[in-house]
Design a protein around this motif. Structure first.
Motif, PDB file in Angstrom:
ATOM      1  N   GLY A   1       3.125 -13.265 -11.980  1.00 18.52           N
ATOM      2  CA  GLY A   1       2.162 -13.006 -10.838  1.00 18.52           C
ATOM      3  C   GLY A   1       2.299 -11.530 -10.325  1.00 18.52           C
ATOM      4  N   ASN A   2       3.248 -10.510 -10.548  1.00 21.66           N
ATOM      5  CA  ASN A   2       3.325  -9.317 -10.419  1.00 21.66           C
ATOM      6  C   ASN A   2       2.574  -8.505 -11.579  1.00 21.66           C
ATOM      7  OD1 ASN A   2       4.915  -9.614  -8.086  1.00 21.66           O
ATOM      8  ND2 ASN A   2       6.756  -9.265  -9.015  1.00 21.66           N
ATOM      9  N   LYS A   3       2.802  -8.861 -12.795  1.00 23.96           N
ATOM     10  CA  LYS A   3       1.952  -8.336 -13.878  1.00 23.96           C
ATOM     11  C   LYS A   3       0.666  -8.345 -13.863  1.00 23.96           C
ATOM     12  CE  LYS A   3       5.409  -8.298 -17.668  1.00 23.96           C
ATOM     13  NZ  LYS A   3       5.435  -9.176 -19.112  1.00 23.96           N
ATOM     14  N   LEU A   4       0.188  -9.573 -13.264  1.00 25.51           N
ATOM     15  CA  LEU A   4      -1.249  -9.791 -13.186  1.00 25.51           C
ATOM     16  C   LEU A   4      -1.795  -8.982 -12.130  1.00 25.51           C
ATOM     17  CD1 LEU A   4      -1.872 -13.517 -13.873  1.00 25.51           C
ATOM     18  CD2 LEU A   4      -2.249 -11.682 -15.427  1.00 25.51           C
ATOM     19  N   ARG A   5      -0.980  -8.783 -10.703  1.00 29.65           N
ATOM     20  CA  ARG A   5      -1.676  -8.109  -9.954  1.00 29.65           C
ATOM     21  C   ARG A   5      -1.583  -6.395 -10.277  1.00 29.65           C
ATOM     22  NH1 ARG A   5       0.160 -12.625  -7.335  1.00 29.65           N
ATOM     23  NH2 ARG A   5      -1.019 -13.057  -5.514  1.00 29.65           N
TER      24      ARG A   5
ATOM     25  N   ALA B   1       7.319 -10.224  -2.110  1.00 28.95           N
ATOM     26  CA  ALA B   1       6.658  -9.766  -1.007  1.00 28.95           C
ATOM     27  C   ALA B   1       6.006  -8.337  -0.878  1.00 28.95           C
ATOM     28  CB  ALA B   1       7.418  -9.813   0.185  1.00 28.95           C
ATOM     29  N   LYS B   2       6.742  -7.343  -1.550  1.00 27.27           N
ATOM     30  CA  LYS B   2       6.019  -6.097  -1.767  1.00 27.27           C
ATOM     31  C   LYS B   2       4.906  -6.188  -2.517  1.00 27.27           C
ATOM     32  CE  LYS B   2       7.665  -1.553  -3.551  1.00 27.27           C
ATOM     33  NZ  LYS B   2       8.960  -0.646  -3.969  1.00 27.27           N
ATOM     34  N   MET B   3       5.008  -6.655  -3.810  1.00 30.51           N
ATOM     35  CA  MET B   3       3.778  -6.838  -4.402  1.00 30.51           C
ATOM     36  C   MET B   3       2.601  -7.226  -3.986  1.00 30.51           C
ATOM     37  SD  MET B   3       1.902  -5.721  -7.134  1.00 30.51           S
ATOM     38  CE  MET B   3       3.477  -5.110  -8.053  1.00 30.51           C
ATOM     39  N   PHE B   4       2.817  -8.467  -3.334  1.00 35.26           N
ATOM     40  CA  PHE B   4       1.682  -9.213  -2.630  1.00 35.26           C
ATOM     41  C   PHE B   4       1.185  -8.206  -1.417  1.00 35.26           C
ATOM     42  CE2 PHE B   4       0.130 -11.825   0.746  1.00 35.26           C
ATOM     43  CZ  PHE B   4      -0.799 -12.750  -0.264  1.00 35.26           C
ATOM     44  N   GLN B   5       1.985  -7.659  -0.838  1.00 36.96           N
ATOM     45  CA  GLN B   5       1.384  -6.698   0.291  1.00 36.96           C
ATOM     46  C   GLN B   5       0.805  -5.713  -0.231  1.00 36.96           C
ATOM     47  OE1 GLN B   5       4.358  -5.572   3.097  1.00 36.96           O
ATOM     48  NE2 GLN B   5       5.520  -7.602   3.317  1.00 36.96           N
ATOM     49  N   LYS B   6       1.193  -5.105  -1.140  1.00 43.05           N
ATOM     50  CA  LYS B   6       0.555  -3.661  -1.909  1.00 43.05           C
ATOM     51  C   LYS B   6      -0.806  -4.360  -2.275  1.00 43.05           C
ATOM     52  CE  LYS B   6       0.968  -0.536  -5.491  1.00 43.05           C
ATOM     53  NZ  LYS B   6       2.061  -0.029  -6.696  1.00 43.05           N
TER      54      LYS B   6
END
Length: 361
Positions: free
Chosen positions: A255-259, A301-306
Motif C-alpha cells: 500500500g505504501n508503494k502504490l501511493r 499512518a505517515k504515508m496515508f496522511q501524506k
C-alpha cells in the motif's frame, strides 16, 4: 472542499440475493464465513448492522460528520427500471431528520456470478431509449430535489461507474434537459476511469472525471515496465495458489508503494481541471473471490496522511471534490468504518489531515 465516501447499501436482505446466494445473504455473509487467505476482518464491537434500521443510518451519518466526511456517494443499481439495494436510500429520503448529505453513484454494470469465478449474468445492464431514461430521471428527481442531495452550481451530482456505453451522450443530454425543466441548471455528471486508457472514453459532456482508486494507481503500477519481474512473480504465485491454496501466496501489493507511485501515475493523465483524484484505504477481496482475489496492504499512518493531503490539494486545484473508496466495502477490505483490528485508524488520520489543511499548515 467536499470529502465524500462511497457507501455500499448491501447490508440488508433482498429477494434476489436470497435466490442467488442463499437465504439471509448480506455483505456480512462473506465476512463471517471462513477465509483461509486473510486475517479475519470484523466490525468494531461486532457491529453487524442492518441498513434498513434507521439507527444504522443515523450512526453512519454522525460518525462520518465527526471525522470530516461531508457525505456519501450511494451505489445506485438501476437496470431499465429494475432496482436493487434501493431501500436504504429510499428510507433516507423519508427520514428528513437524518442530516446526511448524499449523491448517487450509478453502478451501471451487469451483475454476474463472478464471486464464484463464473460469467453467468444475474442481471444484465441495458440502457433502452428515451422512455426508459425518463423513467430513470423521474425516479431520481425526488432525491435531486432533497436539500441534502449534493449539488454543484445548482446541478445534482450523478456519478457513472462505467463510461463505455453507446447511449451515454444521449442520456447526459436528456438528463440535463429534464433537470433544467425542473429548476436545476443541469446535472453535474462525473465519469469514472480506473485505468489510463479509459480517459479516451470520457465524454466531453462530463463535468468531472473521477480517478478511481486503488484501481487507477494499481493498474499503472502493474503495467509499468519497471515492475515486469514483480508481475511475473505474482502470476507464478497465483498459479501455485490455485493448485495448493497456500494463504501466503495470494497476490499482495504494498500500500505504501502504490501511493508513492500515484503521483507519477497522475502525471500520465492529459491536462484537465476536471479531475477528482480518489482516496482509498486498503484492499482485500479474498472475502469474495478466495484464491482469485488479491490484497493491498494497509499503509503506515505517515504515508496515508501524506498521500491524502496530496490528493486534497490536487482536488482543491481542480473540482473541489474528493471521493474516498470506500465507507463500507467490507468484502473488498476497503473501509472507513472502524474494525476490530484497526479501530478508527483511517477516520482519525483523515480528520487530522483535514484539520491541518484547514489551519493552513
Amino acid at each position: 472542499m467536499k470529502v465524500l465516501a462511497i457507501n455500499l447499501p448491501q447490508f440488508h436482505e433482498i429477494e434476489e440475493n436470497n435466490e442467488w446466494w442463499g437465504k439471509g445473504f448480506t455483505e456480512w455473509t462473506n465476512i463471517k464465513k471462513e477465509n483461509k487467505f486473510s486475517d479475519k476482518l470484523r466490525p468494531y464491537n461486532d457491529n453487524y448492522y442492518d441498513m434498513l434500521d434507521k439507527q444504522t443510518l443515523e450512526w453512519q451519518c454522525d460518525l462520518a460528520t465527526q471525522y470530516g466526511i461531508d457525505g456519501f456517494c450511494y451505489y445506485h443499481y438501476w437496470f431499465e427500471g429494475k432496482k436493487l439495494l434501493e431501500k436504504p436510500v429510499e428510507n433516507l429520503l423519508k427520514w428528513k431528520d437524518i442530516k446526511q448529505n448524499f449523491c448517487f453513484y450509478w453502478a451501471n454494470h451487469s451483475w454476474k456470478r463472478s464471486w464464484q469465478g463464473k460469467s453467468e449474468i444475474l442481471v444484465e445492464q441495458t440502457y433502452g431509449d428515451e422512455t426508459s431514461w425518463r423513467e430513470h430521471f423521474d425516479y431520481l428527481l425526488p432525491f435531486f430535489q432533497d436539500e441534502r442531495y449534493i449539488k454543484i452550481d445548482n446541478k445534482p451530482i450523478f456519478i457513472i461507474f462505467d463510461p463505455v456505453f453507446d447511449e451515454k451522450d444521449s442520456i447526459i443530454e436528456f438528463f440535463n434537459k429534464m433537470a433544467i425543466e425542473n429548476g436545476f441548471d443541469g446535472v453535474f455528471f462525473v465519469e469514472t476511469i480506473n485505468i489510463l486508457s479509459k480517459i479516451q472514453k470520457v465524454s466531453n459532456k462530463a463535468d468531472a472525471i473521477y480517478v478511481r482508486e486503488p484501481s487507477y494507481s494499481e493498474n499503472q503500477y502493474i503495467y509499468d515496465k519497471k515492475h515486469i519481474a514483480e508481475r511475473a512473480i505474482n502470476k507464478v504465485f497465483r498459479v501455485i495458489n490455485n493448485k495448493i491454496k497456500i494463504k501466503q501466496l495470494v497476490t499482495t501489493y504494498n500500500g505504501n508503494k502504490l501511493r508513492k507511485n500515484a503521483e507519477k501515475a497522475y502525471d500520465m493523465l492529459p491536462p484537465n481541471n476536471k479531475y477528482i483524484y480518489g482516496g482509498y484505504t486498503m484492499w482485500d477481496n479474498t472475502y469474495r473471490h478466495n484464491e482469485r482475489g488479491y490484497k493491498i496492504t494497509k499503509p503506515t499512518a505517515k504515508m496515508f496522511q501524506k498521500h491524502f493531503a496530496y490528493i486534497l490539494q490536487k482536488n482543491e486545484e481542480n473540482t473541489g471534490i474528493t471521493i474516498i473508496n470506500a465507507w463500507n466495502e467490507w468484502c473488498e477490505g476497503m473501509i472507513l468504518e472502524p474494525d476490530a483490528d484497526n479501530g478508527y485508524f483511517f477516520l482519525e488520520n483523515i480528520k487530522k489531515v483535514i484539520a491541518e489543511q484547514n489551519s493552513g499548515k
